[in-house]
Scaffold this motif. Structure first.
Motif, PDB file in Angstrom:
ATOM      1  N   LEU A  88       6.470  -6.864   0.649  1.00  6.38           N
ATOM      2  CA  LEU A  88       6.379  -5.610   1.391  1.00  6.38           C
ATOM      3  C   LEU A  88       6.838  -4.433   0.530  1.00  6.38           C
ATOM      4  CD1 LEU A  88       5.834  -4.212   4.117  1.00  6.38           C
ATOM      5  CD2 LEU A  88       8.182  -4.770   4.752  1.00  6.38           C
ATOM      6  N   SER A  89       7.938  -4.612  -0.183  1.00  6.72           N
ATOM      7  CA  SER A  89       8.465  -3.564  -1.057  1.00  6.72           C
ATOM      8  C   SER A  89       7.462  -3.200  -2.154  1.00  6.72           C
ATOM      9  CB  SER A  89       9.780  -4.043  -1.673  1.00  6.72           C
ATOM     10  OG  SER A  89      10.232  -3.146  -2.635  1.00  6.72           O
ATOM     11  N   ILE A  90       6.832  -4.186  -2.723  1.00  4.98           N
ATOM     12  CA  ILE A  90       5.839  -3.947  -3.781  1.00  4.98           C
ATOM     13  C   ILE A  90       4.619  -3.234  -3.216  1.00  4.98           C
ATOM     14  CG2 ILE A  90       4.218  -5.090  -5.353  1.00  4.98           C
ATOM     15  CD1 ILE A  90       6.470  -7.243  -5.722  1.00  4.98           C
ATOM     16  N   LEU A  91       4.143  -3.674  -2.055  1.00 12.17           N
ATOM     17  CA  LEU A  91       2.951  -3.064  -1.462  1.00 12.17           C
ATOM     18  C   LEU A  91       3.181  -1.607  -1.077  1.00 12.17           C
ATOM     19  CD1 LEU A  91       1.374  -5.838   0.768  1.00 12.17           C
ATOM     20  CD2 LEU A  91       0.444  -4.811  -1.301  1.00 12.17           C
ATOM     21  N   GLU A  92       4.405  -1.270  -0.712  1.00 11.67           N
ATOM     22  CA  GLU A  92       4.697   0.113  -0.352  1.00 11.67           C
ATOM     23  C   GLU A  92       4.518   1.052  -1.540  1.00 11.67           C
ATOM     24  OE1 GLU A  92       8.601  -0.074   1.330  1.00 11.67           O
ATOM     25  OE2 GLU A  92       7.846  -0.607   3.316  1.00 11.67           O
ATOM     26  N   LYS A  93       4.575   0.520  -2.747  1.00 16.13           N
ATOM     27  CA  LYS A  93       4.435   1.322  -3.959  1.00 16.13           C
ATOM     28  C   LYS A  93       2.997   1.347  -4.477  1.00 16.13           C
ATOM     29  CE  LYS A  93       9.127   0.105  -5.125  1.00 16.13           C
ATOM     30  NZ  LYS A  93       9.929  -0.919  -5.730  1.00 16.13           N
ATOM     31  N   CYS A  94       2.103   0.689  -3.755  1.00 20.86           N
ATOM     32  CA  CYS A  94       0.719   0.554  -4.226  1.00 20.86           C
ATOM     33  C   CYS A  94      -0.238   1.385  -3.398  1.00 20.86           C
ATOM     34  CB  CYS A  94       0.275  -0.906  -4.133  1.00 20.86           C
ATOM     35  SG  CYS A  94       1.198  -2.026  -5.179  1.00 20.86           S
ATOM     36  N   GLU A  95      -1.281   1.821  -4.059  1.00 24.02           N
ATOM     37  CA  GLU A  95      -2.425   2.410  -3.366  1.00 24.02           C
ATOM     38  C   GLU A  95      -3.511   1.372  -3.395  1.00 24.02           C
ATOM     39  OE1 GLU A  95      -3.684   6.259  -4.670  1.00 24.02           O
ATOM     40  OE2 GLU A  95      -1.610   6.969  -4.872  1.00 24.02           O
ATOM     41  N   ILE A  96      -4.039   1.066  -2.226  1.00 24.23           N
ATOM     42  CA  ILE A  96      -5.014  -0.014  -2.122  1.00 24.23           C
ATOM     43  C   ILE A  96      -6.306   0.545  -1.551  1.00 24.23           C
ATOM     44  CG2 ILE A  96      -5.513  -2.244  -1.053  1.00 24.23           C
ATOM     45  CD1 ILE A  96      -2.441  -2.653  -0.960  1.00 24.23           C
ATOM     46  N   GLU A  97      -7.402   0.124  -2.151  1.00 21.09           N
ATOM     47  CA  GLU A  97      -8.712   0.585  -1.700  1.00 21.09           C
ATOM     48  C   GLU A  97      -9.610  -0.622  -1.494  1.00 21.09           C
ATOM     49  OE1 GLU A  97     -12.269   3.124  -3.674  1.00 21.09           O
ATOM     50  OE2 GLU A  97     -10.238   3.943  -3.874  1.00 21.09           O
ATOM     51  N   LEU A  98     -10.337  -0.606  -0.394  1.00 15.84           N
ATOM     52  CA  LEU A  98     -11.283  -1.682  -0.110  1.00 15.84           C
ATOM     53  C   LEU A  98     -12.618  -1.383  -0.752  1.00 15.84           C
ATOM     54  CD1 LEU A  98     -10.576  -2.197   3.670  1.00 15.84           C
ATOM     55  CD2 LEU A  98      -9.863  -3.668   1.807  1.00 15.84           C
ATOM     56  N   SER A  99     -13.282  -2.424  -1.184  1.00 19.34           N
ATOM     57  CA  SER A  99     -14.624  -2.239  -1.722  1.00 19.34           C
ATOM     58  C   SER A  99     -15.608  -2.940  -0.808  1.00 19.34           C
ATOM     59  CB  SER A  99     -14.719  -2.802  -3.145  1.00 19.34           C
ATOM     60  OG  SER A  99     -14.445  -4.185  -3.127  1.00 19.34           O
ATOM     61  N   GLY A 100     -16.758  -2.371  -0.621  1.00 15.80           N
ATOM     62  CA  GLY A 100     -17.803  -2.997   0.184  1.00 15.80           C
ATOM     63  C   GLY A 100     -17.525  -2.892   1.668  1.00 15.80           C
ATOM     64  N   ASN A 101     -18.346  -3.633   2.425  1.00 16.82           N
ATOM     65  CA  ASN A 101     -18.175  -3.653   3.870  1.00 16.82           C
ATOM     66  C   ASN A 101     -16.972  -4.512   4.220  1.00 16.82           C
ATOM     67  OD1 ASN A 101     -20.408  -2.094   4.288  1.00 16.82           O
ATOM     68  ND2 ASN A 101     -21.789  -3.838   4.525  1.00 16.82           N
ATOM     69  N   TYR A 102     -16.231  -4.019   5.202  1.00 18.23           N
ATOM     70  CA  TYR A 102     -15.001  -4.702   5.541  1.00 18.23           C
ATOM     71  C   TYR A 102     -14.749  -4.527   7.025  1.00 18.23           C
ATOM     72  CZ  TYR A 102     -10.068  -5.684   5.802  1.00 18.23           C
ATOM     73  OH  TYR A 102      -8.858  -6.194   6.163  1.00 18.23           O
ATOM     74  N   ASN A 103     -14.592  -5.614   7.701  1.00 19.39           N
ATOM     75  CA  ASN A 103     -14.263  -5.577   9.132  1.00 19.39           C
ATOM     76  C   ASN A 103     -13.028  -6.423   9.370  1.00 19.39           C
ATOM     77  OD1 ASN A 103     -16.498  -4.027   9.966  1.00 19.39           O
ATOM     78  ND2 ASN A 103     -17.800  -5.835   9.833  1.00 19.39           N
ATOM     79  N   TYR A 104     -11.943  -5.777   9.632  1.00 21.85           N
ATOM     80  CA  TYR A 104     -10.681  -6.476   9.907  1.00 21.85           C
ATOM     81  C   TYR A 104     -10.147  -5.997  11.238  1.00 21.85           C
ATOM     82  CZ  TYR A 104      -5.705  -7.411   9.889  1.00 21.85           C
ATOM     83  OH  TYR A 104      -4.455  -7.801  10.233  1.00 21.85           O
ATOM     84  N   LYS A 105      -9.864  -6.938  12.098  1.00 13.45           N
ATOM     85  CA  LYS A 105      -9.263  -6.612  13.382  1.00 13.45           C
ATOM     86  C   LYS A 105      -7.987  -7.412  13.499  1.00 13.45           C
ATOM     87  CE  LYS A 105     -13.706  -5.746  15.435  1.00 13.45           C
ATOM     88  NZ  LYS A 105     -14.749  -6.213  16.323  1.00 13.45           N
ATOM     89  N   ASN A 106      -6.877  -6.751  13.700  1.00 13.62           N
ATOM     90  CA  ASN A 106      -5.589  -7.420  13.833  1.00 13.62           C
ATOM     91  C   ASN A 106      -5.294  -7.700  15.281  1.00 13.62           C
ATOM     92  OD1 ASN A 106      -3.105  -8.488  13.522  1.00 13.62           O
ATOM     93  ND2 ASN A 106      -2.168  -6.645  12.686  1.00 13.62           N
TER      94      ASN A 106
END
Length: 106
Positions: A88-106
């Motif tokens: 979690l600590s590492i991810l907070e320091k990252c910028e993340i971008e999705l590529s392509g079509n993406y469908n995520y439902k939590n």
């Protein structure tokens, strides 16, 4: 949750998958710990059957006590929690971008 937008969705997805996998790993460790305890108890019982006059001595070699079991169990929970917090600590320091079509439902 990380928020709205593609970056938030991506982080939420990654966090969900990381948490899920850390929990599964901890579960497998706990199952292995249970297996070890059962095998240890079975071996002690076999020894007692083979040498009924040595029951006290056999009890002395019982290193897998309930206290030992609970200590190891707690270490598994602590390690899995620490691992997830580090992710979690590492991810907070990252910028993340999705590529392509993406469908995520939590």
């Amino acid at each position: 949750m990380s928020g709205i937008g593609k970056e938030g969705i991506a982080k939420d997805f990654i966090l969900f998958q990381c948490r899920r996998n850390v929990v599964l790993l901890a579960k497998h460790y706990l199952e292995s710990l249970e297996d070890l305890r059962k095998e240890h108890e079975e071996m002690l019982e076999k020894l007692k059957e083979l040498a009924p006059d040595k029951t006290k001595e056999i009890e002395l070699i019982n290193y897998f006590t309930n206290s030992k079991f609970e200590t190891i169990r707690k270490r598994i929970f602590d390690a899995s929690g620490s691992s997830f917090n580090e992710i979690l600590s590492i991810l907070e320091k990252c910028e993340i971008e999705l590529s392509g079509n993406y469908n995520y439902k939590n």
